[in-house]
Motif scaffolding. Structure first.
Motif, PDB file in Angstrom:
ATOM      1  N   PHE A 170       0.852  -1.192   0.000  1.00  0.00           N
ATOM      2  CA  PHE A 170       0.000   0.000   0.000  1.00  0.00           C
ATOM      3  C   PHE A 170       0.884   1.236   0.000  1.00  0.00           C
ATOM      4  CE2 PHE A 170      -2.783   3.098   2.382  1.00  0.00           C
ATOM      5  CZ  PHE A 170      -3.711   3.268   1.358  1.00  0.00           C
ATOM      6  N   GLY A 171       0.729   2.062  -1.005  1.00  0.00           N
ATOM      7  CA  GLY A 171       1.556   3.260  -1.108  1.00  0.00           C
ATOM      8  C   GLY A 171       1.008   4.206  -2.145  1.00  0.00           C
ATOM      9  N   GLU A 172       1.810   5.220  -2.499  1.00  0.00           N
ATOM     10  CA  GLU A 172       1.401   6.155  -3.542  1.00  0.00           C
ATOM     11  C   GLU A 172       1.394   5.421  -4.882  1.00  0.00           C
ATOM     12  OE1 GLU A 172       4.135   6.787  -1.595  1.00  0.00           O
ATOM     13  OE2 GLU A 172       3.978   8.810  -0.724  1.00  0.00           O
ATOM     14  N   LEU A 173       0.286   5.481  -5.580  1.00  0.00           N
ATOM     15  CA  LEU A 173       0.168   4.733  -6.823  1.00  0.00           C
ATOM     16  C   LEU A 173       1.183   5.155  -7.884  1.00  0.00           C
ATOM     17  CD1 LEU A 173      -3.695   4.285  -7.056  1.00  0.00           C
ATOM     18  CD2 LEU A 173      -1.992   2.477  -6.863  1.00  0.00           C
ATOM     19  N   PRO A 174       1.491   6.452  -8.059  1.00  0.00           N
ATOM     20  CA  PRO A 174       2.518   6.789  -9.051  1.00  0.00           C
ATOM     21  C   PRO A 174       3.861   6.125  -8.749  1.00  0.00           C
ATOM     22  CG  PRO A 174       1.269   8.741  -8.468  1.00  0.00           C
ATOM     23  CD  PRO A 174       0.855   7.670  -7.504  1.00  0.00           C
ATOM     24  N   ARG A 175       4.243   6.098  -7.490  1.00  0.00           N
ATOM     25  CA  ARG A 175       5.516   5.478  -7.129  1.00  0.00           C
ATOM     26  C   ARG A 175       5.451   3.966  -7.267  1.00  0.00           C
ATOM     27  NH1 ARG A 175       9.132   6.498  -1.751  1.00  0.00           N
ATOM     28  NH2 ARG A 175       7.201   6.067  -0.652  1.00  0.00           N
ATOM     29  N   LEU A 176       4.341   3.348  -6.881  1.00  0.00           N
ATOM     30  CA  LEU A 176       4.215   1.905  -7.019  1.00  0.00           C
ATOM     31  C   LEU A 176       4.311   1.485  -8.482  1.00  0.00           C
ATOM     32  CD1 LEU A 176       1.381   1.023  -4.465  1.00  0.00           C
ATOM     33  CD2 LEU A 176       3.853   0.772  -4.181  1.00  0.00           C
ATOM     34  N   ARG A 177       3.679   2.245  -9.366  1.00  0.00           N
ATOM     35  CA  ARG A 177       3.744   1.903 -10.795  1.00  0.00           C
ATOM     36  C   ARG A 177       5.178   1.984 -11.306  1.00  0.00           C
ATOM     37  NH1 ARG A 177      -0.847   5.643 -11.207  1.00  0.00           N
ATOM     38  NH2 ARG A 177      -2.792   4.449 -11.113  1.00  0.00           N
ATOM     39  N   ALA A 178       5.930   2.958 -10.798  1.00  0.00           N
ATOM     40  CA  ALA A 178       7.316   3.124 -11.243  1.00  0.00           C
ATOM     41  C   ALA A 178       8.230   2.052 -10.671  1.00  0.00           C
ATOM     42  CB  ALA A 178       7.823   4.512 -10.845  1.00  0.00           C
ATOM     43  N   LEU A 179       7.946   1.562  -9.468  1.00  0.00           N
ATOM     44  CA  LEU A 179       8.866   0.666  -8.786  1.00  0.00           C
ATOM     45  C   LEU A 179       8.571  -0.814  -9.014  1.00  0.00           C
ATOM     46  CD1 LEU A 179       9.231   2.420  -5.300  1.00  0.00           C
ATOM     47  CD2 LEU A 179      10.814   2.500  -7.235  1.00  0.00           C
ATOM     48  N   VAL A 180       7.303  -1.184  -8.982  1.00  0.00           N
ATOM     49  CA  VAL A 180       6.974  -2.614  -8.987  1.00  0.00           C
ATOM     50  C   VAL A 180       7.174  -3.214 -10.366  1.00  0.00           C
ATOM     51  CG1 VAL A 180       5.211  -4.326  -8.474  1.00  0.00           C
ATOM     52  CG2 VAL A 180       5.389  -2.272  -7.065  1.00  0.00           C
ATOM     53  N   GLY A 181       6.838  -2.469 -11.406  1.00  0.00           N
ATOM     54  CA  GLY A 181       7.191  -2.884 -12.749  1.00  0.00           C
ATOM     55  C   GLY A 181       6.224  -3.845 -13.407  1.00  0.00           C
ATOM     56  N   PRO A 182       6.663  -4.495 -14.513  1.00  0.00           N
ATOM     57  CA  PRO A 182       5.794  -5.380 -15.301  1.00  0.00           C
ATOM     58  C   PRO A 182       5.264  -6.540 -14.471  1.00  0.00           C
ATOM     59  CG  PRO A 182       7.821  -4.862 -16.504  1.00  0.00           C
ATOM     60  CD  PRO A 182       8.010  -4.364 -15.100  1.00  0.00           C
ATOM     61  N   GLY A 183       4.063  -6.949 -14.806  1.00  0.00           N
ATOM     62  CA  GLY A 183       3.449  -8.068 -14.124  1.00  0.00           C
ATOM     63  C   GLY A 183       2.653  -7.694 -12.900  1.00  0.00           C
ATOM     64  N   ALA A 184       2.723  -6.450 -12.484  1.00  0.00           N
ATOM     65  CA  ALA A 184       1.993  -6.010 -11.291  1.00  0.00           C
ATOM     66  C   ALA A 184       0.574  -5.603 -11.658  1.00  0.00           C
ATOM     67  CB  ALA A 184       2.717  -4.856 -10.628  1.00  0.00           C
ATOM     68  N   ALA A 185      -0.293  -5.682 -10.674  1.00  0.00           N
ATOM     69  CA  ALA A 185      -1.661  -5.184 -10.803  1.00  0.00           C
ATOM     70  C   ALA A 185      -1.859  -4.084  -9.769  1.00  0.00           C
ATOM     71  CB  ALA A 185      -2.671  -6.310 -10.593  1.00  0.00           C
ATOM     72  N   PHE A 186      -2.591  -3.060 -10.158  1.00  0.00           N
ATOM     73  CA  PHE A 186      -2.784  -1.910  -9.284  1.00  0.00           C
ATOM     74  C   PHE A 186      -4.272  -1.644  -9.109  1.00  0.00           C
ATOM     75  CE2 PHE A 186       1.160  -1.455 -11.628  1.00  0.00           C
ATOM     76  CZ  PHE A 186       2.078  -1.299 -10.604  1.00  0.00           C
ATOM     77  N   GLY A 187      -4.659  -1.467  -7.851  1.00  0.00           N
ATOM     78  CA  GLY A 187      -6.035  -1.140  -7.579  1.00  0.00           C
ATOM     79  C   GLY A 187      -6.311   0.336  -7.796  1.00  0.00           C
ATOM     80  N   PRO A 188      -7.560   0.739  -7.698  1.00  0.00           N
ATOM     81  CA  PRO A 188      -7.907   2.155  -7.850  1.00  0.00           C
ATOM     82  C   PRO A 188      -7.486   2.934  -6.609  1.00  0.00           C
ATOM     83  CG  PRO A 188      -9.829   0.921  -7.183  1.00  0.00           C
ATOM     84  CD  PRO A 188      -8.740  -0.094  -7.404  1.00  0.00           C
ATOM     85  N   PRO A 189      -7.451   4.246  -6.696  1.00  0.00           N
ATOM     86  CA  PRO A 189      -7.158   5.038  -5.493  1.00  0.00           C
ATOM     87  C   PRO A 189      -8.207   4.799  -4.409  1.00  0.00           C
ATOM     88  CG  PRO A 189      -7.014   6.385  -7.476  1.00  0.00           C
ATOM     89  CD  PRO A 189      -7.633   5.097  -7.885  1.00  0.00           C
ATOM     90  N   VAL A 190      -7.741   4.530  -3.202  1.00  0.00           N
ATOM     91  CA  VAL A 190      -8.645   4.391  -2.055  1.00  0.00           C
ATOM     92  C   VAL A 190      -8.353   5.453  -1.000  1.00  0.00           C
ATOM     93  CG1 VAL A 190      -8.976   1.921  -2.432  1.00  0.00           C
ATOM     94  CG2 VAL A 190      -7.112   2.707  -0.958  1.00  0.00           C
ATOM     95  N   PHE A 191      -7.387   6.309  -1.305  1.00  0.00           N
ATOM     96  CA  PHE A 191      -6.949   7.326  -0.347  1.00  0.00           C
ATOM     97  C   PHE A 191      -6.105   8.325  -1.114  1.00  0.00           C
ATOM     98  CE2 PHE A 191      -3.142   8.324   2.402  1.00  0.00           C
ATOM     99  CZ  PHE A 191      -3.763   9.272   3.202  1.00  0.00           C
ATOM    100  N   ALA A 192      -6.173   9.581  -0.758  1.00  0.00           N
ATOM    101  CA  ALA A 192      -5.327  10.597  -1.383  1.00  0.00           C
ATOM    102  C   ALA A 192      -5.022  11.682  -0.362  1.00  0.00           C
ATOM    103  CB  ALA A 192      -6.006  11.199  -2.615  1.00  0.00           C
ATOM    104  N   TYR A 193      -3.857  12.296  -0.527  1.00  0.00           N
ATOM    105  CA  TYR A 193      -3.488  13.406   0.335  1.00  0.00           C
ATOM    106  C   TYR A 193      -2.852  14.497  -0.519  1.00  0.00           C
ATOM    107  CZ  TYR A 193       1.342  11.742   0.032  1.00  0.00           C
ATOM    108  OH  TYR A 193       2.572  11.350  -0.429  1.00  0.00           O
ATOM    109  N   PRO A 194      -2.952  15.756  -0.111  1.00  0.00           N
ATOM    110  CA  PRO A 194      -2.319  16.822  -0.890  1.00  0.00           C
ATOM    111  C   PRO A 194      -0.794  16.754  -0.775  1.00  0.00           C
ATOM    112  CG  PRO A 194      -4.040  17.685   0.556  1.00  0.00           C
ATOM    113  CD  PRO A 194      -3.771  16.282   0.993  1.00  0.00           C
ATOM    114  N   ALA A 195      -0.134  16.827  -1.919  1.00  0.00           N
ATOM    115  CA  ALA A 195       1.326  16.929  -1.961  1.00  0.00           C
ATOM    116  C   ALA A 195       1.678  18.405  -2.088  1.00  0.00           C
ATOM    117  CB  ALA A 195       1.882  16.146  -3.139  1.00  0.00           C
ATOM    118  N   TRP A 196       2.466  18.921  -1.158  1.00  0.00           N
ATOM    119  CA  TRP A 196       2.689  20.366  -1.024  1.00  0.00           C
ATOM    120  C   TRP A 196       4.059  20.806  -1.512  1.00  0.00           C
ATOM    121  CZ3 TRP A 196      -0.498  24.257   1.020  1.00  0.00           C
ATOM    122  CH2 TRP A 196      -1.722  23.820   1.516  1.00  0.00           C
TER     123      TRP A 196
END
Length: 235
Positions: A170-196
């Motif tokens: 469980f983490g920030e989806l943009p970072r997870l997509r960049a790190l986990v790589g091919p073969g991964a599945a990603f769920g929809p956003p279930v939480f968000a916070y403002p990045a300042w």
């Protein structure tokens, strides 16, 4: 805001040992895809911040440091900013919170099962990786999750996911997509916070109101959504 808002890849200028007067330093942790010290693209946060400073007629230089060091430098030195930074109670009094840049979405990544689409589904998983002390860990613990496995470093969390020691991360989806790589599945956003974009409270040369107007101009003409959509998907 009279200058045209047109986002392109910025020329990344490394912060010198001694910064010229009037030049603003942005410190960042250099985490893909937000900010990258190497490669053809600088990361979408640096692109956004560079454009905002361009619109207000200021030069910004970038310094890449590990997350805690970046935060400490911005808290200690005038005319230094940091981004992207979650706004928390512990950080509140250490910075002037200049601009909420975007809503950073959080969700689940899996390798061998369908990712949870809601927190209720995630409660059924035996073990969920989170980064220790992260906004995501705090969010889940506040909701009574007892199946979390904290990791200090993201490579350890990734290794645990690949070794099936945890069912999901469980983490920030943009970072997870960049790190986990091919073969991964990603769920929809279930939480968000403002990045300042946060700045040192003693800063005098950083025009906070003008930066807020620049961000609003980028949102109004569609440039902000165009920049964020490939990374956030739902901006």
């Amino acid at each position: 805001m009279r200058r045209r808002a047109l986002i392109g890849s910025p020329l990344l200028l490394a912060a010198p040992a001694v910064r010229a007067r009037g030049v603003i330093e942005l410190v960042t942790a250099g985490e893909r895809p937000y900010a990258m010290a190497e490669g053809p693209e600088p990361g979408f946060v640096l692109t956004l911040v560079a454009e905002m400073f361009r619109l207000v007629g200021q030069q910004v230089v970038f310094r890449f440091l590990p997350g805690p060091e970046a935060e400490a430098r911005a808290a200690a030195l005038p005319e230094v900013a940091v981004a992207p930074l979650p706004r928390t109670a512990e950080r509140e009094d250490h910075f002037l919170w200049a601009v909420a840049l975007f809503e950073n979405p959080g969700g689940f990544a899996t390798l061998r099962c369908q990712p949870p689409r809601a927190l209720a589904e995630a409660r059924l998983l035996p073990r969920i990786a989170v980064l220790s002390g992260s906004v995501q860990e705090v969010h889940l613990r506040a909701r009574g999750f007892t199946n979390l496995v904290p990791f200090s470093l993201w490579p350890d969390a990734l290794a645990a996911l690949r070794a099936r020691e945890v069912s999901a991360w469980f983490g920030e989806l943009p970072r997870l997509r960049a790190l986990v790589g091919p073969g991964a599945a990603f769920g929809p956003p279930v939480f968000a916070y403002p990045a300042w974009l946060a700045v040192n409270r003693a800063s005098r040369d950083i025009p906070v109101l003008a930066l807020q107007e620049a961000h609003a101009a980028l949102a109004a003409d569609g440039s902000l959504a165009k920049l964020l959509r490939p990374h956030l998907g739902w901006a």
